[in-house]
Design an enzyme around this catalytic site. Structure first.
Site, PDB file in Angstrom:
ATOM      1  N   LYS A  38       0.842  -1.198   0.000  1.00  0.00           N
ATOM      2  CA  LYS A  38       0.000   0.000   0.000  1.00  0.00           C
ATOM      3  C   LYS A  38       0.879   1.252   0.000  1.00  0.00           C
ATOM      4  O   LYS A  38       2.102   1.143   0.172  1.00  0.00           O
ATOM      5  CB  LYS A  38      -0.876  -0.010   1.250  1.00  0.00           C
ATOM      6  CG  LYS A  38      -0.056   0.080   2.521  1.00  0.00           C
ATOM      7  CD  LYS A  38      -0.869  -0.173   3.760  1.00  0.00           C
ATOM      8  CE  LYS A  38       0.017  -0.046   4.982  1.00  0.00           C
ATOM      9  NZ  LYS A  38      -0.487  -0.761   6.133  1.00  0.00           N
ATOM     10  N   ARG A 136      -9.196   0.301  16.006  1.00  0.00           N
ATOM     11  CA  ARG A 136      -9.283   0.884  14.679  1.00  0.00           C
ATOM     12  C   ARG A 136     -10.323   0.051  13.944  1.00  0.00           C
ATOM     13  O   ARG A 136     -11.344  -0.289  14.510  1.00  0.00           O
ATOM     14  CB  ARG A 136      -7.884   0.854  14.026  1.00  0.00           C
ATOM     15  CG  ARG A 136      -7.708   1.845  12.910  1.00  0.00           C
ATOM     16  CD  ARG A 136      -6.265   1.952  12.419  1.00  0.00           C
ATOM     17  NE  ARG A 136      -5.739   0.712  11.835  1.00  0.00           N
ATOM     18  CZ  ARG A 136      -4.541   0.609  11.273  1.00  0.00           C
ATOM     19  NH1 ARG A 136      -3.745   1.651  11.200  1.00  0.00           N
ATOM     20  NH2 ARG A 136      -4.132  -0.532  10.768  1.00  0.00           N
ATOM     21  N   TYR A 265      14.723  32.302   4.366  1.00  0.00           N
ATOM     22  CA  TYR A 265      13.523  33.004   4.856  1.00  0.00           C
ATOM     23  C   TYR A 265      13.568  33.175   6.370  1.00  0.00           C
ATOM     24  O   TYR A 265      13.922  32.235   7.098  1.00  0.00           O
ATOM     25  CB  TYR A 265      12.275  32.205   4.503  1.00  0.00           C
ATOM     26  CG  TYR A 265      11.919  32.236   3.030  1.00  0.00           C
ATOM     27  CD1 TYR A 265      11.647  33.438   2.379  1.00  0.00           C
ATOM     28  CD2 TYR A 265      11.843  31.047   2.301  1.00  0.00           C
ATOM     29  CE1 TYR A 265      11.307  33.448   1.029  1.00  0.00           C
ATOM     30  CE2 TYR A 265      11.499  31.058   0.961  1.00  0.00           C
ATOM     31  CZ  TYR A 265      11.236  32.261   0.325  1.00  0.00           C
ATOM     32  OH  TYR A 265      10.899  32.285  -0.994  1.00  0.00           O
ATOM     33  N   MET A 313      10.736  25.839  -0.393  1.00  0.00           N
ATOM     34  CA  MET A 313       9.923  24.901  -1.156  1.00  0.00           C
ATOM     35  C   MET A 313      10.789  24.007  -2.044  1.00  0.00           C
ATOM     36  O   MET A 313      10.590  22.797  -2.101  1.00  0.00           O
ATOM     37  CB  MET A 313       8.908  25.668  -2.000  1.00  0.00           C
ATOM     38  CG  MET A 313       7.895  24.771  -2.682  1.00  0.00           C
ATOM     39  SD  MET A 313       6.714  25.707  -3.655  1.00  0.00           S
ATOM     40  CE  MET A 313       5.642  26.365  -2.407  1.00  0.00           C
TER      41      MET A 313
END
Ligand SMILES: *Cc1c(COP(=O)(O)O)cnc(C)c1O
Length: 373
Positions: A38, A136, A265, A313
């Site tokens: 998965k 769960r 930044y 980023m």
């Protein structure tokens, strides 16, 4: 030719195969290992990872959602594919079309499967999900006998398995594992023979730490990708595994910044002395989390270089003042080995207060993957 990125998530097929064999070796007797693929194979690429496990002898695969199961089958995976989160009733026909094994935990889904099975004249095997302490997905052990009885009354549907999950098996000392196992086991003892079902509960932690819980099948995820669920430091057993993913990039520019100069930044880092700074084309978009600002470190020329200032980023800066030859175009290892030093997903996870699973998913799914043998 397709345009390349500076950043490469490199996945070693040999390491994946090694880990599958190591997990198989750790698993009791000759019981099967379900490879959990998965989340795009925990960031390693579902299709490629499944191919490697398959060619190493794996015949059982686990995904979360139906769409993943369909994709896995469409890309040529043979063997049994388990869809562990259930399915949308409108899409139940896909389970039959692609020969997928559903995990169920409600009678509505069982009735839906009966309808579909009758409509296409097929039989369907189901595995029932039990909640033995994870709180769960799944039915409580006490609900099982009644539920199984109701399902067994339906046509063309066979209870092929009973399964549960451990919340703390990564910790060899956690009491919940044996407590949960006892609850699961008492249900299994009662129902296993009546329905001819197999039982499975062990995840990687239980494969490595709790051999008595292996039952008729184990379901391994993180260990197949080379990591112990609790981090290697917490378990020497984890060292039999080989991390399969590395992440590398190149230095864009090297410059010397004067003393008293803020970096990136927010100027959260200010140089104390003249500092040789390397600019890297890696940022939070590439799965290198912003939380690694002023905390992370990378490898250049086999030496650690600390991240200084905020991770942007698409870029970040590292201090290479103590790495004499560092220059433009040099290889940078963000995750993996360079020379005799290594940065593992556990190292990165510790720095940003998460687990290797999340680091691997982030890096793997944010970057172009390259496979090596
Ligand atoms: C993901 C998953 C596993 C594997 O867990 P690991 O800790 O990665 O070994 C096992 N069972 C189920 C149902 C899962 O969803």
């Amino acid at each position: 030719m397709e345009c390349q990125s500076f950043n490469r998530a490199v996945v070693s097929r040999a390491a994946l195969a090694h880990n599958y064999r190591a997990v198989k070796e750790k698993t009791r007797g000759d019981i099967p290992v379900m490879a959990m693929v998965k989340a795009d194979g925990y960031g390693h690429g579902m299709e490629e990872a499944a191919k490697v496990f398959s060619s190493t002898g794996c015949e059982k695969f686990g995904v979360a959602e139906l769409r993943e199961g369909v994709l896995l089958r469409k890309t040529g995976t043979a063997g049994e594919i388990f869809v562990t989160l259930g399915f949308d009733h409108d899409e139940a026909d896909l389970l039959f079309k692609y020969d997928l094994t559903p995990v169920i935990y409600d009678i509505g889904s069982a009735r839906c499967l009966e309808q579909q099975a009758l409509a296409c004249g097929k039989l369907v095997d189901v595995h029932i999900k039990i909640d033995s302490g994870m709180s769960r997905l799944g039915l409580f052990p006490g609900e099982l006998p009644g539920f199984a009885e109701a399902v067994s009354q339906l046509k063309n549907i066979r209870i092929a398995g009973l399964m549960s999950h451990f919340p703390e098996s990564d910790d060899p000392g956690a009491a919940s594992t044996l407590r949960g196992f006892a609850a699961f086991n008492s249900v299994c003892r009662e129902l296993k023979n009546r329905y001819g079902a197999i039982c499975h509960i062990a995840n990687s932690g239980a494969v490595l730490n709790f051999p008595d819980t292996h039952c008729d099948m184990v379901r391994a995820g993180i260990s197949l990708y080379g990591y112990h669920p609790g981090g290697v430091r917490n378990c020497p057993e984890g060292t039999i595994l080989k991390p399969a993913m590395s992440f590398t990039t190149r230095v864009l520019q090297v410059k010397t910044v004067p003393p008293g100069q803020g970096i990136s930044y927010g100027h959260t880092y200010v140089t104390e002395k003249a500092t040789k700074v390397a600019v890297l084309p890696v940022g939070y978009e590439d799965g290198y989390r912003r939380t690694l600002s002023n905390t992370g470190r990378v490898l250049i020329h086999g030496e650690f270089a600390p991240v200084i200032g905020r991770v942007c980023m698409n870029m970040c800066m590292v201090d290479v003042s103590s790495i004499a030859g560092a220059g433009q175009g040099d290889e940078v290892v963000i995750l993996g080995r360079q020379g005799d030093k290594i940065i593992t997903a556990d190292d990165l996870a510790e720095q940003i207060d998460t687990i290797s699973y999340e680091v691997l998913c982030n890096v793997g799914s944010s970057n172009r993957r390259i496979y090596i043998d």
